[in-house]
Enzyme design. Structure first.
Site, PDB file in Angstrom:
ATOM      1  N   GLU A 240      -6.446  15.028  14.210  1.00 58.76           N
ATOM      2  CA  GLU A 240      -7.860  14.503  14.732  1.00 58.76           C
ATOM      3  C   GLU A 240      -8.132  13.210  14.687  1.00 58.76           C
ATOM      4  OE1 GLU A 240      -7.218  17.520  13.238  1.00 58.76           O
ATOM      5  OE2 GLU A 240      -8.052  19.223  14.209  1.00 58.76           O
TER       6      GLU A 240
ATOM      7  N   PHE B  70     -15.669  30.951   8.409  1.00 60.41           N
ATOM      8  CA  PHE B  70     -14.264  30.227   8.658  1.00 60.41           C
ATOM      9  C   PHE B  70     -14.469  29.093   9.737  1.00 60.41           C
ATOM     10  CE2 PHE B  70     -10.413  30.116  11.304  1.00 60.41           C
ATOM     11  CZ  PHE B  70      -9.644  29.815   9.857  1.00 60.41           C
ATOM     12  N   GLN B  71     -13.795  28.066   8.936  1.00 56.21           N
ATOM     13  CA  GLN B  71     -13.902  26.893   9.565  1.00 56.21           C
ATOM     14  C   GLN B  71     -15.451  26.108   9.945  1.00 56.21           C
ATOM     15  OE1 GLN B  71     -11.085  26.716  12.698  1.00 56.21           O
ATOM     16  NE2 GLN B  71      -9.304  26.116  11.356  1.00 56.21           N
TER      17      GLN B  71
ATOM     18  N   LYS C   1     -19.974  27.784  19.238  1.00 52.88           N
ATOM     19  CA  LYS C   1     -19.057  28.451  20.178  1.00 52.88           C
ATOM     20  C   LYS C   1     -19.885  29.264  21.193  1.00 52.88           C
ATOM     21  CE  LYS C   1     -14.762  31.012  20.418  1.00 52.88           C
ATOM     22  NZ  LYS C   1     -13.650  31.581  19.631  1.00 52.88           N
TER      23      LYS C   1
ATOM     24  N   MET D 126      -0.769  -6.468   1.083  1.00 58.47           N
ATOM     25  CA  MET D 126      -2.100  -7.357   0.604  1.00 58.47           C
ATOM     26  C   MET D 126      -2.649  -6.538  -0.702  1.00 58.47           C
ATOM     27  SD  MET D 126      -3.985  -9.466   1.942  1.00 58.47           S
ATOM     28  CE  MET D 126      -4.354  -9.578   3.746  1.00 58.47           C
TER      29      MET D 126
END
Lengths: 171, 583
Positions: B51, B113-114, B163, B481
């Site tokens: 993502e 969940f999630q 949802k 760097m």
């Protein structure tokens, strides 16, 4: 190396905001995220449709930081208006405190006498205690609480400051 | 009235708002939206591999096209993986809309969940965010989200959709233009500020235009007006990292990038100027160096659409809160109306030309190793020679600064880099996003061997969508760097900055169906670059460069513009605690 701090000034900010979920978290979170101070913060909705809330924040910081705080608050999408009451002119500020004091005999009488001087009201009483309701500036409430501490202070609840500009115009 | 599901309302809004591409990754809490997108006739979905990749692709798409980037991810880990890209877009003012799935409203707060508190997590890394609890409000919120993301100072807006709200139905009416109760960015400047700015510019003996990413965000008109203002006044022009391309690097008036790795002439011109006009730039710490020594004898005008940027770091004399294009238009009109002529700035230019003779971007070459600066300069020449539209993205580190120094940009929206947040792993997905929006452009990600590994999984995405992006790795086997700072500050104790166990990038490319090219030494450089450009499809180039070269010039943390280090012999290897404590 040691951390240096700058001198601070106290400012009372008055905000109108959309009354929506998470609004208080946005404001409070902005202060923590950018390292600003909150001395007190009050919030309640102020329109008949419950659409707008007024938030009063007492903060402190150097002048440049106060300017940044106002600009950062103003940039939040759901903030309608930010007014620095301390800068905007004479204003009235009040907070309310409930002060529970326990004691017997002469202490009770002295507590009532002091409450009268401060124009505090008794809102609850038992044989051994009072709860006083006091309104005033932060300084006045501080002084009252300090005196009660010597007599038998049990605990204090304070609302934090609300304020409005003097005169007929809105802020 | 026929009702639509939340998912269908969302997709209809995306269509109505002109969205052509969505970068995303499906999951349980966005399945209804993915079903609504199934075989969609106009919205193309790009399936990423992580993502974070989706967010940087959306940024690359946005910055190269001027249109907002759209991301679609699931709840919980989908949303948390997007957080770095959302923050990156906030710091660099990139318009982006991130749609996240959420557990159904009745499960919010139950550690389902999630489930993650997406609006809580993204509250301070987005310009604004929403949790939509009612499908009837969805259309209005989506239109408002696009409005907020793309106007004022642009930024990322998160729309979290449970949802059950995606499945529930509501009447759909296409929203009209957004009339927001409190959000009204100031686009047009107050006349007094414009007046003061014009008079100060007309009277200045040593002016400089200090431009930033805001010029590019304002749109192509702002870039044209900047060129016009520069031509009218004859003033030198410098730019931040984010503003490169707003003013042509091939112009005589261009003095190069300023700041920590800017040119000697740009930083000295800022230091010695009597007037600085800051245009869509925010006096970042990478630009100012030590604050009490910043441009001590100058007056300053600051044009910015974000009032909170003004007087945040540096106090200015004139604040112009406005969109860059609008402010420049007003300034140019007033300049003409007042009949101002170009001042004689020849004494100022003589001094600038004197600083230019330092040749602060020069670097030593021994002919045995490829100097990374040479690789960039050759890449610039070779890509210019193609005559193609070239888009360059970078990761973060030495290669990024060398690219900024040695690749010239003449047009806006061709240089995509993570400036504010400094996100390693930005450049490659940003290149994929830019290529999606500009299919015919030659899109090259200039990377380091360490940064490229932070989102290297997106090679599969480029393969899947046949995107001919090129990755050009300056491979010095170090987090260069970090190593450079360890040389400056910690007597070259290279704590964990060696890139051990690097993959064989050529074989890795081949494993993904790409062409892999290795450039071993100076003799291979030109041919290797040419082969990369001429090879159709995606190409990964492992360009082996001098391992220990450092990025100069450099203003060390906490130093003034006048204390630039020009070459490695000036490094002492130790710093005071005050300097060490700065970033």
């Amino acid at each position: 190396m040691h951390i240096q701090e700058e001198l601070s000034q106290r400012h009372v900010l008055s905000l109108t905001v959309s009354n929506e979920a998470g609004m208080l978290a946005r404001i409070a979170g902005l202060f923590t995220a950018r390292g600003y101070n909150i001395d007190s913060l009050t919030v309640a909705d102020i329109t008949p449709d419950h659409g707008v809330s007024r938030i009063t924040i007492v903060t402190n910081g150097p002048p440049k930081v106060i300017d940044q705080i106002i600009a950062q608050l103003d940039r939040l999408v759901s903030v309608h208006k930010v007014t620095d009451l301390t800068e905007a002119g004479p204003f009235v500020e009040r907070e309310l405190a409930l002060v529970k004091v326990a004691g017997t005999g002469e202490d009770r009488i002295e507590a009532l006498r002091l409450a009268d001087v401060f124009r505090a009201k008794v809102v609850d009483t038992t044989i051994e205690s009072f709860i006083f309701e006091i309104t005033g500036t932060t300084e006045k409430v501080d002084n009252f609480v300090a005196l009660m501490r010597q007599i038998g202070l049990v605990e204090v609840g304070r609302t934090g400051v609300v304020g409005l500009i003097r005169g007929k115009e809105p802020v | 009235m026929a009702e639509k599901s939340g998912a269908d309302i969302l997709v209809q809004c995306l269509v109505d708002l002109g969205v052509e591409v969505v970068f995303g990754y499906p999951g349980g809490a966005v399945l209804p939206i993915y079903d609504a997108l199934y075989n969609h006739p106009t919205i193309k979905h790009v399936l990423v591999r992580h993502e974070q990749g989706a967010t940087h692709m959306a940024e690359g798409y946005a910055r190269s096209t001027g249109k907002p980037g759209v991301v679609l991810v699931t709840s919980g880990p989908g949303a948390t993986n997007a957080v770095t890209g959302i923050t990156d877009a906030l710091l660099d003012s990139i318009p982006m809309i991130v749609i996240t799935g959420q557990v159904p409203t009745q499960l919010i707060g139950t550690d389902a969940f999630q489930e993650a508190d997406t609006v809580g997590i993204t509250r301070h890394c987005s310009k604004h965010n929403y949790l939509v609890k009612d499908p009837a409000k969805l259309a209005g919120i989506v239109h408002e989200a696009f409005h907020i993301a793309t106007t004022g100072r642009p930024g990322p807006v998160v729309v979290d959709i449970p949802k059950n709200v995606q499945i529930a139905t509501a009447p759909f009416i296409k929203p009209g233009p957004v009339q927001h109760a409190s959000y009204r960015p100031q686009v047009k400047a107050d006349a007094a500020g414009i007046d003061a700015a014009v008079e100060m510019l007309a009277a200045a003996e040593r002016p400089i235009l200090y431009t930033g990413g805001g010029v590019i965000n304002s749109g192509p008109r702002a870039t044209e007006l900047l060129r016009e203002l520069a031509a009218m006044t004859g003033s030198p022009v410098t730019s931040t990292l984010m503003g490169l391309g707003a003013f042509p690097a091939t112009s005589d008036q261009w003095v190069g990038m300023l700041g920590m790795h800017g040119t000697y002439e740009a930083n000295w011109a800022m230091n010695q100027a009597d007037l600085i006009i800051a245009i869509g730039a925010r006096f970042d710490d990478r630009v100012t160096g030590r604050l009490d020594a910043f441009a001590p004898n100058s007056r300053k005008v600051h044009i910015d659409i974000d009032r909170s940027s003004i007087n945040k770091i540096i106090d200015v004399d004139v604040a112009v809160v406005a969109d860059v294009a609008s402010a420049l238009e007003d300034m140019i009109a007033l300049w003409k109306q007042r009949g101002h002529e170009k001042s004689d700035l020849s004494a100022w230019w003589d001094r600038i030309d004197g600083w230019r003779t330092k040749k602060s971007l020069s670097y030593p070459e021994d002919g045995k190793e490829i100097m990374p600066q040479r690789a960039i300069a050759d890449l610039y020449q070779a890509t210019r020679a193609t005559g193609k539209d070239v888009i360059i993205t970078t990761e973060v580190g030495q290669h990024q600064m060398w690219a900024a120094q040695h690749f010239g940009f003449d047009e806006p929206n061709k240089w995509l880099t993570s400036g504010g947040l400094g996100t390693m792993g930005y450049g490659f997905p940003a290149a994929i996003g830019a290529q999606m929006g500009n299919p015919d452009s030659l899109t090259i990600c200039i990377a380091g061997d360490a940064s490229i590994q932070m989102n290297i999984q997106e090679m599969g995405t480029a393969t899947q969508y046949r995107l001919p992006v090129k990755i050009f790795i300056l491979n010095n086997e170090y987090m260069g760097m970090v190593r450079q700072w360890q040389e400056l500050t910690y007597e070259s104790r290279y704590s964990n900055s060696y890139s051990d166990s690097l993959p064989d990038f050529v074989k890795l490319g081949e494993a993904y169906g790409w062409t892999g090219i290795r450039i071993e030494g100076p003799d291979d450089l030109e041919a290797g670059i040419r082969r990369m450009i001429e090879t159709p499809g995606p190409v990964i180039v492992d360009c082996r460069v001098a391992k220990l070269s450092n990025c100069f010039p450099m203003i060390p943390s906490g130093a003034a513009h006048t204390d630039m280090l020009l070459d490695p012999r000036q490094i002492e290897g130790v710093m005071s605690d005050e300097a060490k404590a700065l970033v």
